[in-house]
Design a protein around this motif. Structure first.
Motif, PDB file in Angstrom:
ATOM      1  N   ARG A  12      59.780  43.246  37.306  1.00  0.00           N
ATOM      2  CA  ARG A  12      59.191  43.375  38.636  1.00  0.00           C
ATOM      3  C   ARG A  12      58.184  44.514  38.580  1.00  0.00           C
ATOM      4  N   VAL A  13      56.943  44.192  38.965  1.00  0.00           N
ATOM      5  CA  VAL A  13      55.880  45.195  38.928  1.00  0.00           C
ATOM      6  C   VAL A  13      55.334  45.360  40.344  1.00  0.00           C
ATOM      7  N   ASP A  14      55.141  46.597  40.731  1.00  0.00           N
ATOM      8  CA  ASP A  14      54.630  46.849  42.076  1.00  0.00           C
ATOM      9  C   ASP A  14      53.231  46.246  42.246  1.00  0.00           C
ATOM     10  N   ASP A  15      53.003  45.681  43.430  1.00  0.00           N
ATOM     11  CA  ASP A  15      51.725  45.014  43.697  1.00  0.00           C
ATOM     12  C   ASP A  15      50.530  45.947  43.540  1.00  0.00           C
ATOM     13  N   SER A  16      50.792  47.254  43.692  1.00  0.00           N
ATOM     14  CA  SER A  16      49.687  48.220  43.594  1.00  0.00           C
ATOM     15  C   SER A  16      49.082  48.255  42.191  1.00  0.00           C
ATOM     16  N   ALA A  17      49.807  47.691  41.223  1.00  0.00           N
ATOM     17  CA  ALA A  17      49.304  47.705  39.843  1.00  0.00           C
ATOM     18  C   ALA A  17      48.350  46.541  39.565  1.00  0.00           C
ATOM     19  N   ARG A  41      43.620  41.697  19.685  1.00  0.00           N
ATOM     20  CA  ARG A  41      44.927  42.325  19.459  1.00  0.00           C
ATOM     21  C   ARG A  41      45.155  43.570  20.323  1.00  0.00           C
ATOM     22  N   PRO A  42      44.190  44.526  20.304  1.00  0.00           N
ATOM     23  CA  PRO A  42      44.389  45.698  21.170  1.00  0.00           C
ATOM     24  C   PRO A  42      44.412  45.344  22.655  1.00  0.00           C
ATOM     25  N   ALA A  43      43.660  44.309  23.048  1.00  0.00           N
ATOM     26  CA  ALA A  43      43.647  43.929  24.467  1.00  0.00           C
ATOM     27  C   ALA A  43      45.012  43.400  24.894  1.00  0.00           C
ATOM     28  N   LEU A  44      45.618  42.555  24.023  1.00  0.00           N
ATOM     29  CA  LEU A  44      46.939  42.018  24.346  1.00  0.00           C
ATOM     30  C   LEU A  44      47.977  43.145  24.370  1.00  0.00           C
ATOM     31  N   ALA A  45      47.903  44.012  23.360  1.00  0.00           N
ATOM     32  CA  ALA A  45      48.861  45.119  23.273  1.00  0.00           C
ATOM     33  C   ALA A  45      48.750  46.026  24.499  1.00  0.00           C
ATOM     34  N   ALA A  46      47.530  46.273  24.954  1.00  0.00           N
ATOM     35  CA  ALA A  46      47.321  47.159  26.098  1.00  0.00           C
ATOM     36  C   ALA A  46      47.918  46.562  27.372  1.00  0.00           C
ATOM     37  N   LEU A  47      47.663  45.261  27.561  1.00  0.00           N
ATOM     38  CA  LEU A  47      48.173  44.592  28.764  1.00  0.00           C
ATOM     39  C   LEU A  47      49.704  44.567  28.767  1.00  0.00           C
ATOM     40  N   LEU A  48      50.297  44.138  27.640  1.00  0.00           N
ATOM     41  CA  LEU A  48      51.760  44.076  27.569  1.00  0.00           C
ATOM     42  C   LEU A  48      52.369  45.467  27.714  1.00  0.00           C
ATOM     43  N   GLY A  49      51.746  46.435  27.058  1.00  0.00           N
ATOM     44  CA  GLY A  49      52.260  47.801  27.101  1.00  0.00           C
ATOM     45  C   GLY A  49      52.301  48.333  28.529  1.00  0.00           C
ATOM     46  N   ARG A  50      51.249  48.059  29.275  1.00  0.00           N
ATOM     47  CA  ARG A  50      51.162  48.546  30.657  1.00  0.00           C
ATOM     48  C   ARG A  50      52.224  47.880  31.540  1.00  0.00           C
ATOM     49  N   VAL A  51      52.405  46.569  31.332  1.00  0.00           N
ATOM     50  CA  VAL A  51      53.408  45.848  32.125  1.00  0.00           C
ATOM     51  C   VAL A  51      54.820  46.383  31.817  1.00  0.00           C
ATOM     52  N   ARG A  52      55.060  46.644  30.528  1.00  0.00           N
ATOM     53  CA  ARG A  52      56.382  47.170  30.149  1.00  0.00           C
ATOM     54  C   ARG A  52      56.618  48.539  30.762  1.00  0.00           C
ATOM     55  N   THR A  53      55.549  49.352  30.812  1.00  0.00           N
ATOM     56  CA  THR A  53      55.682  50.701  31.352  1.00  0.00           C
ATOM     57  C   THR A  53      55.903  50.668  32.862  1.00  0.00           C
ATOM     58  N   LEU A  54      55.120  49.839  33.538  1.00  0.00           N
ATOM     59  CA  LEU A  54      55.163  49.828  35.003  1.00  0.00           C
ATOM     60  C   LEU A  54      56.332  49.019  35.556  1.00  0.00           C
ATOM     61  N   GLY A  55      56.791  48.041  34.774  1.00  0.00           N
ATOM     62  CA  GLY A  55      57.762  47.096  35.316  1.00  0.00           C
ATOM     63  C   GLY A  55      59.218  47.504  35.159  1.00  0.00           C
ATOM     64  N   THR A  56      60.053  46.906  35.976  1.00  0.00           N
ATOM     65  CA  THR A  56      61.494  47.066  35.867  1.00  0.00           C
ATOM     66  C   THR A  56      62.079  45.689  35.553  1.00  0.00           C
ATOM     67  N   PRO A  57      62.861  45.610  34.471  1.00  0.00           N
ATOM     68  CA  PRO A  57      63.397  44.289  34.102  1.00  0.00           C
ATOM     69  C   PRO A  57      64.241  43.680  35.221  1.00  0.00           C
ATOM     70  N   LEU A  58      64.103  42.384  35.414  1.00  0.00           N
ATOM     71  CA  LEU A  58      64.924  41.661  36.388  1.00  0.00           C
ATOM     72  C   LEU A  58      66.337  41.512  35.831  1.00  0.00           C
ATOM     73  N   PRO A  59      67.344  41.443  36.709  1.00  0.00           N
ATOM     74  CA  PRO A  59      68.695  41.202  36.200  1.00  0.00           C
ATOM     75  C   PRO A  59      68.743  39.879  35.430  1.00  0.00           C
ATOM     76  N   GLU A  60      69.644  39.809  34.443  1.00  0.00           N
ATOM     77  CA  GLU A  60      69.690  38.621  33.578  1.00  0.00           C
ATOM     78  C   GLU A  60      69.971  37.336  34.359  1.00  0.00           C
ATOM     79  N   ASP A  61      70.776  37.446  35.445  1.00  0.00           N
ATOM     80  CA  ASP A  61      71.152  36.210  36.147  1.00  0.00           C
ATOM     81  C   ASP A  61      70.203  35.873  37.297  1.00  0.00           C
TER      82      ASP A  61
END
Lengths: 92, 265
Positions: A12-17, A41-61
């Motif tokens: 879950r990523v805040d809409d402000s991002a 490659r760097p573009a993909l890494a940057a996007l994924l990295g930012r999402v991982r940093t800003l986001g909170t994992p959803l519960p598994e269920d």
């Protein structure tokens, strides 16, 4: 909003991002469309990295559709091309 | 258009097709659940395949390591016997095996990472499938077909997305595993053909053969010396010859005459 990184799960990523992610996404899209391996490659890494940093994992269920879906981390340029063309990559 | 949006659209259209297929939304739930169970089986099989592949690479790594250790021992033995050429040969063969080993090690770590990712994906899917089953029963018990329609949209879309993701991950892992199996098979064939292991394998081990031959040669020389001493030697020599046979008897002269030269080479 809910963002899925393929192969890793949903966050879950805040809409402000949204604006920030759109900029990174645009760079990735440009690299893919131009077939620019070096920029890809760097573009993909940057996007994924930012999402991982800003986001909170959803519960598994949690069963929720994602608003945005991102390619898996070790995807190559060709993989992403196939992914967005929708040809044969998603089974079922 | 944005990559994120394009990928999302592909997944959504896939999910919508699944939804459209069914007349009765409650049937959609059952159908989707069946697909989820199938997918769970598929993921677990995928995890098992990757694990098998990883174990195979591990076995090959062990075999290569044993051969390297053996070659190093042979190099030491050759050096001890003053055969630098032979030691060099053993070491250069060991270096060739080392590069094979490094390659296998990379494969091993990659398989290990895949195994972890797939295991995590399998757990996520398992948790979602269980949650879906509960939701499905609630929806079926509580709502009429018409009411259920709106309720199932999210659940089915959500789980269909998960299945698409997991399905792709399994596919990727299986493709990669198949490639690695092919390479592992090639190494097995190399070993079987002797190209790799006739270096150290007992029947065709030329370095070992030469070392053995050298030692055998020295033993023969030693034996010759001993016999010469016995036949034509002074009385002192005869005594020493007797002491070699009765090795239990200690005497200051004995250690030098024992066939230890053969042992230390």
């Amino acid at each position: 909003m809910i963002v899925r990184i393929l192969g890793e799960g949903q966050l879950r990523v805040d809409d402000s991002a949204t604006d920030e992610l759109n900029v990174l996404d645009a760079a990735l899209g440009k690299a893919v469309d131009a077939g620019d391996e070096q920029a890809f490659r760097p573009a993909l890494a940057a996007l994924l990295g930012r999402v991982r940093t800003l986001g909170t994992p959803l519960p598994e269920d949690a069963i929720e559709p994602s608003d945005l879906i991102l390619p898996y981390a070790d995807a190559g340029l060709e993989d992403v091309r196939e992914l967005i063309s929708g040809e044969g990559l998603i089974p079922g | 258009m944005s990559v994120m949006k394009r990928v999302s659209l592909i997944f959504k259209s896939k999910a919508n097709k699944a939804l459209d297929k069914m007349e009765d939304p409650r049937e959609t739930l059952d159908y989707s659940y069946q697909r989820q169970l199938e997918m769970l089986t598929q993921v677990r099989r995928g995890v098992a395949d990757v694990a098998t592949s990883r174990k195979r690479v591990e076995l090959q790594m062990n075999a290569l390591q044993q051969q390297q250790t053996k070659l190093e021992g042979q190099a030491k033995q050759a050096l001890g016997a003053g055969r630098e050429d032979l030691a060099r040969e053993a070491l250069s063969r060991r270096a060739a095996l080392q590069s094979q080993y490094t390659d296998l090690e990379t494969q091993y770590h990659s398989l290990q990472a895949d195994e972890e990712k797939l295991t995590a994906a399998s757990q996520r899917l398992q948790a979602k499938v269980e949650a879906f089953r509960t939701q499905k029963e609630t929806i079926k018990a509580t709502y009429t077909a018409a009411e259920a329609q709106s309720r199932i949209g999210e659940a089915v879309t959500g789980i269909s997305e998960e299945m698409g993701d997991v399905g792709m991950a399994v596919q990727r892992a299986q493709d990669k595993t198949a490639q690695m199996q092919a390479r592992a098979g090639a190494i097995d064939e190399l070993m079987a053909s002797g190209a790799l292991d006739d270096v150290t394998g007992p029947p065709r081990d030329d370095i070992q053969a030469e070392l053995d031959q050298m030692r055998g040669g020295q033993d023969v020389e030693l034996e010759l010396e001993r016999l010469k001493g016995e036949i034509g030697g002074a009385p002192k020599r005869e005594i020493e010859g007797g002491q070699v046979d009765g090795a239990a008897q200690a005497s200051p002269a004995t250690p030098a005459e024992q066939p230890q030269a053969g042992e230390s080479s």
